[in-house]
Motif scaffolding. Structure first.
Motif, PDB file in Angstrom:
ATOM      1  N   UNK A 131     -37.246  15.292  28.817  1.00  0.00           N
ATOM      2  CA  UNK A 131     -36.481  16.279  28.049  1.00  0.00           C
ATOM      3  C   UNK A 131     -36.364  15.849  26.579  1.00  0.00           C
ATOM      4  N   UNK A 132     -36.099  14.562  26.352  1.00  0.00           N
ATOM      5  CA  UNK A 132     -36.002  14.108  24.956  1.00  0.00           C
ATOM      6  C   UNK A 132     -37.361  14.222  24.262  1.00  0.00           C
ATOM      7  N   UNK A 133     -38.444  14.134  25.046  1.00  0.00           N
ATOM      8  CA  UNK A 133     -39.786  14.280  24.476  1.00  0.00           C
ATOM      9  C   UNK A 133     -39.997  15.686  23.930  1.00  0.00           C
ATOM     10  N   UNK A 134     -39.567  16.687  24.694  1.00  0.00           N
ATOM     11  CA  UNK A 134     -39.726  18.070  24.223  1.00  0.00           C
ATOM     12  C   UNK A 134     -38.945  18.321  22.941  1.00  0.00           C
ATOM     13  N   UNK A 144     -34.712  25.418  21.968  1.00  0.00           N
ATOM     14  CA  UNK A 144     -34.112  25.911  23.216  1.00  0.00           C
ATOM     15  C   UNK A 144     -33.585  24.729  24.045  1.00  0.00           C
ATOM     16  N   UNK A 145     -34.435  23.698  24.162  1.00  0.00           N
ATOM     17  CA  UNK A 145     -34.045  22.513  24.942  1.00  0.00           C
ATOM     18  C   UNK A 145     -32.800  21.872  24.323  1.00  0.00           C
ATOM     19  N   UNK A 146     -32.806  21.780  22.981  1.00  0.00           N
ATOM     20  CA  UNK A 146     -31.676  21.157  22.296  1.00  0.00           C
ATOM     21  C   UNK A 146     -30.392  21.948  22.550  1.00  0.00           C
ATOM     22  N   UNK A 147     -30.492  23.265  22.437  1.00  0.00           N
ATOM     23  CA  UNK A 147     -29.295  24.105  22.623  1.00  0.00           C
ATOM     24  C   UNK A 147     -28.751  24.009  24.045  1.00  0.00           C
ATOM     25  N   UNK A 148     -29.655  24.207  25.024  1.00  0.00           N
ATOM     26  CA  UNK A 148     -29.195  24.217  26.422  1.00  0.00           C
ATOM     27  C   UNK A 148     -28.688  22.833  26.824  1.00  0.00           C
ATOM     28  N   UNK A 149     -29.421  21.786  26.396  1.00  0.00           N
ATOM     29  CA  UNK A 149     -28.994  20.426  26.779  1.00  0.00           C
ATOM     30  C   UNK A 149     -27.626  20.118  26.184  1.00  0.00           C
ATOM     31  N   UNK A 150     -27.435  20.474  24.921  1.00  0.00           N
ATOM     32  CA  UNK A 150     -26.162  20.111  24.301  1.00  0.00           C
ATOM     33  C   UNK A 150     -25.015  20.947  24.871  1.00  0.00           C
ATOM     34  N   UNK A 151     -25.312  22.192  25.236  1.00  0.00           N
ATOM     35  CA  UNK A 151     -24.248  22.983  25.887  1.00  0.00           C
ATOM     36  C   UNK A 151     -23.881  22.386  27.236  1.00  0.00           C
ATOM     37  N   UNK A 154     -21.898  19.351  26.516  1.00  0.00           N
ATOM     38  CA  UNK A 154     -20.567  19.725  26.026  1.00  0.00           C
ATOM     39  C   UNK A 154     -19.634  20.117  27.168  1.00  0.00           C
ATOM     40  N   UNK A 155     -20.228  20.576  28.266  1.00  0.00           N
ATOM     41  CA  UNK A 155     -19.394  20.986  29.403  1.00  0.00           C
ATOM     42  C   UNK A 155     -18.650  19.769  29.986  1.00  0.00           C
ATOM     43  N   UNK A 156     -19.301  18.598  29.843  1.00  0.00           N
ATOM     44  CA  UNK A 156     -18.649  17.372  30.329  1.00  0.00           C
ATOM     45  C   UNK A 156     -17.694  16.879  29.244  1.00  0.00           C
ATOM     46  N   UNK A 157     -16.535  16.408  29.641  1.00  0.00           N
ATOM     47  CA  UNK A 157     -15.583  15.957  28.610  1.00  0.00           C
ATOM     48  C   UNK A 157     -15.930  14.557  28.090  1.00  0.00           C
ATOM     49  N   UNK A 158     -17.132  14.429  27.459  1.00  0.00           N
ATOM     50  CA  UNK A 158     -17.543  13.102  26.975  1.00  0.00           C
ATOM     51  C   UNK A 158     -17.379  13.018  25.463  1.00  0.00           C
ATOM     52  N   UNK A 159     -17.883  14.058  24.776  1.00  0.00           N
ATOM     53  CA  UNK A 159     -17.916  13.989  23.311  1.00  0.00           C
ATOM     54  C   UNK A 159     -16.647  14.593  22.710  1.00  0.00           C
ATOM     55  N   UNK A 160     -16.186  13.976  21.643  1.00  0.00           N
ATOM     56  CA  UNK A 160     -14.986  14.457  20.948  1.00  0.00           C
ATOM     57  C   UNK A 160     -15.229  15.855  20.389  1.00  0.00           C
ATOM     58  N   UNK A 161     -16.385  16.006  19.701  1.00  0.00           N
ATOM     59  CA  UNK A 161     -16.724  17.309  19.114  1.00  0.00           C
ATOM     60  C   UNK A 161     -17.909  17.902  19.844  1.00  0.00           C
ATOM     61  N   UNK A 162     -17.961  19.213  19.993  1.00  0.00           N
ATOM     62  CA  UNK A 162     -19.114  19.813  20.676  1.00  0.00           C
ATOM     63  C   UNK A 162     -20.407  19.537  19.920  1.00  0.00           C
ATOM     64  N   UNK A 163     -21.420  18.999  20.617  1.00  0.00           N
ATOM     65  CA  UNK A 163     -22.670  18.671  19.928  1.00  0.00           C
ATOM     66  C   UNK A 163     -23.557  19.903  19.754  1.00  0.00           C
ATOM     67  N   UNK A 164     -23.310  20.966  20.523  1.00  0.00           N
ATOM     68  CA  UNK A 164     -24.139  22.181  20.395  1.00  0.00           C
ATOM     69  C   UNK A 164     -24.053  22.747  18.985  1.00  0.00           C
ATOM     70  N   UNK A 165     -22.932  22.459  18.306  1.00  0.00           N
ATOM     71  CA  UNK A 165     -22.747  22.975  16.935  1.00  0.00           C
ATOM     72  C   UNK A 165     -23.880  22.537  16.009  1.00  0.00           C
ATOM     73  N   UNK A 166     -24.474  21.364  16.339  1.00  0.00           N
ATOM     74  CA  UNK A 166     -25.565  20.829  15.520  1.00  0.00           C
ATOM     75  C   UNK A 166     -26.744  21.777  15.421  1.00  0.00           C
TER      76      UNK A 166
END
Ligand code: HEM
Ligand code: SF4
Ligand code: SF4
Length: 534
Positions: A131-134, A144-151, A154-166
């Motif tokens: 996945x990181x290769x794509x 697409x991969x970046x958006x779906x992966x980060x969403x 983001x569903x998991x309560x790991x990151x302080x700020x949502x990374x999908x915003x990137x």
């Protein structure tokens, strides 16, 4: 699980046995799935290092550099890019077939749980690498991969700020994040390689390299497909637009469309349940385990043959703890032992010619000792009727196990020391001996078929003595589902034995005692059993 295993096993056999005939058991690709997994990993690694020379790790120029490789320098960098992608896809195919096959052949429970269990992180790491290769191509699919992966993340309560915003607009995307992905794409495969090494540490002589011919053919085929259908990018990223239609790689991204249909929570739940189920499989239900092999120091001379032959790294040599004049002795780790008995067949003390009371060996199975095996041979010999008496020494897992009469079954045919064949024929307990085990490319105990063949051919200790008439011995390697083939081969062998002149001399039909070995017992055993190769 057993009915599922049976269906799958039937499916594998349907393809595997014709493959055996087509390629020969040694080149059968289905018997080399783990080795091919390693092979494709190395192709991915080498092509990846090559691509890295030309890849621009900056977010602005990454896409351009990949396009340059694909279109301008297609004849080397472009081919490498395609090899990199297709070999990664093939790794997924190999892993899927490999784990299904190990499941189908029931080689993942009991003491063998470890390889299965350590396969689980391998699956996760393989997907993280792909996945990181794509992501790195930084085309519309990458977006697409970046958006779906980060969403998903983001569903998991790991990151302080949502990374999908990137990935929503150009202004918010940081080069640092992209560099992190480049780092991940290099680091995760290194962990994957470590995981692959851990995966096989509990089995001896793992097949990590496919035969040269198979490797060469796979590489040629892969290169030909790379030239014919090169991997292409899917257009430059436009963060202002959602990548509505992209072509997916179904090997690595089959769950991505499901995030839209099921939602992120359901996809995580699916992954969690899948991982839990996979992790628990070796105990669903647990395998009933026979007692581990046990050492009898009075009969162990520290020759290491059992260590060499054990397929599961269950035996090691340690410093001697008794007064016998040998520096080392064998020690079994019961947690690793699957009670296959292969070590019993390897031990120089395993001599059926001894008196009943002396029939002890350096290493034996408490639940089915060599003594019991010999008793069973003598019992079965008494039941053999007709002008041609053929005894079958059969592996419990192979085609001969279903045979009702004239058969002595054991956990693996390599449990029978070659001297047992000598014993049967020289004591006239049978006119012929058929040694029947699993299909050659699918030995349940990994090395049982190979060791038996090598011992009979005089290539491996303990050798089958030259005096044993080879025309009265036949090996039949068939799977449990090939009962007809087994019966046909046995009938053919019986007819061949019937056509032979009567054996000379015909001795008594019961085991003859031989002189007990002198003291020290173990030293005597060693010389007694070092029979000359053919
Ligand atoms: C990159 C991925 C993988 C590679 C390269 C790989 C490689 C191997 C190799 C080389 C062997 C030894 C085969 C032999 O010589 O008998 C093996 C055995 C095995 N693998 Fe894998 N494997 C991978 C993934 C997996 C996965 C995902 C699973 C299951 C979850 C799995 C389960 C097993 C099992 C059960 C065995 C048999 C161990 C035994 O015979 O006791 N493997 N693997
Ligand atoms: S029975 Fe012997 S050869 Fe088989 S796993 Fe145990 S120690 Fe190894
Ligand atoms: S004598 Fe038997 S038990 Fe001892 S090391 Fe040799 S094979 Fe193993």
């Amino acid at each position: 699980m057993a009915p599922l295993r049976r269906v799958l096993r039937y499916g594998f056999e349907l393809i595997e046995r014709p493959f055996d005939r087509l390629f020969g058991p040694a080149l059968n690709p289905l018997a080399q799935l783990g080795a091919l997994g390693f092979f494709f990993f190395w192709i991915v690694a080498v092509s990846g290092i090559y691509l890295f020379i030309f890849f621009d790790t900056g977010i602005e120029r990454a896409y351009q550099s990949v396009e340059w490789m694909t279109n301008v320098h297609w004849y080397h960098a472009g081919v490498m890019r395609t090899l990199h992608r297709y070999a990664s896809d093939l790794m997924v195919v190999m892993v899927a077939c490999h784990l299904l096959r190990e499941f189908a052949y029931d080689r993942y429970r009991g003491a063998r749980w470890f390889s299965w269990f350590t396969g689980l992180p391998i699956i996760w790491m393989l997907y993280a690498s792909g996945i990181t290769g794509y992501w790195l191509v930084w085309d519309k699919l990458a977006q697409y991969v970046a958006l779906v992966s980060s969403e998903l993340l983001d569903w998991l309560p790991i990151f302080g700020e949502p990374i999908a915003r990137n990935f929503i607009s150009t202004g918010t995307l940081t080069s640092r994040f992209f560099t992190l992905m480049v780092f991940m794409h290099v680091a995760v495969p290194l962990f994957l390689l470590f995981g692959m090494w851990v995966h096989i540490i509990r089995i001896s002589r793992p097949k990590i390299n496919p035969p040269r011919m198979l490797a060469a053919l796979s590489l040629i085929a892969l290169t030909a497909v790379s030239l014919w259908k090169p991997a292409l990018s899917q257009g430059r990223v436009d963060l202002a637009q959602y990548p509505a239609s992209v072509g997916l790689d179904w090997f690595y991204l089959p769950l991505y469309p499901l995030t839209n249909i099921w939602g992120n929570g359901a996809v995580w739940a699916f992954l969690g349940v899948f991982s839990l189920m996979m992790g628990m499989m070796p105990w669903l239900p647990p395998l009933r385990r026979a007692k581990a092999a046990a050492i009898d120091l009075d009969h162990c001379n520290g020759c290491e043959r059992c260590v060499q032959d054990c397929p599961y790294e269950a035996i090691r040599m340690v410093r001697r703890t008794d007064n016998l004049p040998f520096p080392t002795q064998a020690q079994v780790n019961p947690a690793l032992c699957v009670s296959c008995g292969i070590c019993v067949g390897a031990c120089p003390s395993s001599t059926p010619f001894r008196r009943t009371e002396d029939l002890k060996t350096g290493i034996d199975l408490p639940d089915y000792s060599l003594k019991e095996l010999r008793e069973r041979v003598v019992e079965v010999a008494a039941t053999l009727k007709g002008p041609t008496r053929v005894m079958v020494l059969a592996c419990e897992k192979g085609g001969g196990a279903g045979q009702l009469t004239g058969t002595v079954a054991m956990p693996c045919v390599a449990m029978a020391p070659p001297s047992l064949i000598d014993f049967i024929l020289s004591k006239n307990l049978a006119d012929g001996v058929a040694v029947a085990g699993c299909a050659e490319s699918a030995c349940y105990n990994r090395l049982g078929v190979a060791w038996t063949e090598q011992r009979f051919a005089g290539e491996r200790d303990p050798y089958l003595r030259a005096r044993v008439p080879r025309e009265r011995l036949r090996t039949i390697w068939t799977s449990a589902l090939q009962t007809r083939t087994f019966e046909a081969e046995l009938a053919e062998f019986t007819a061949e034995v019937a056509a032979l002149p009567p054996p000379k001399p015909r001795g008594a039909a019961s085991p003859q005692p031989v002189a007990p070995p002198s003291v020290p017992q173990a030293a005597a055993n060693e010389t007694e059993n070092r029979s000359a190769p053919l």
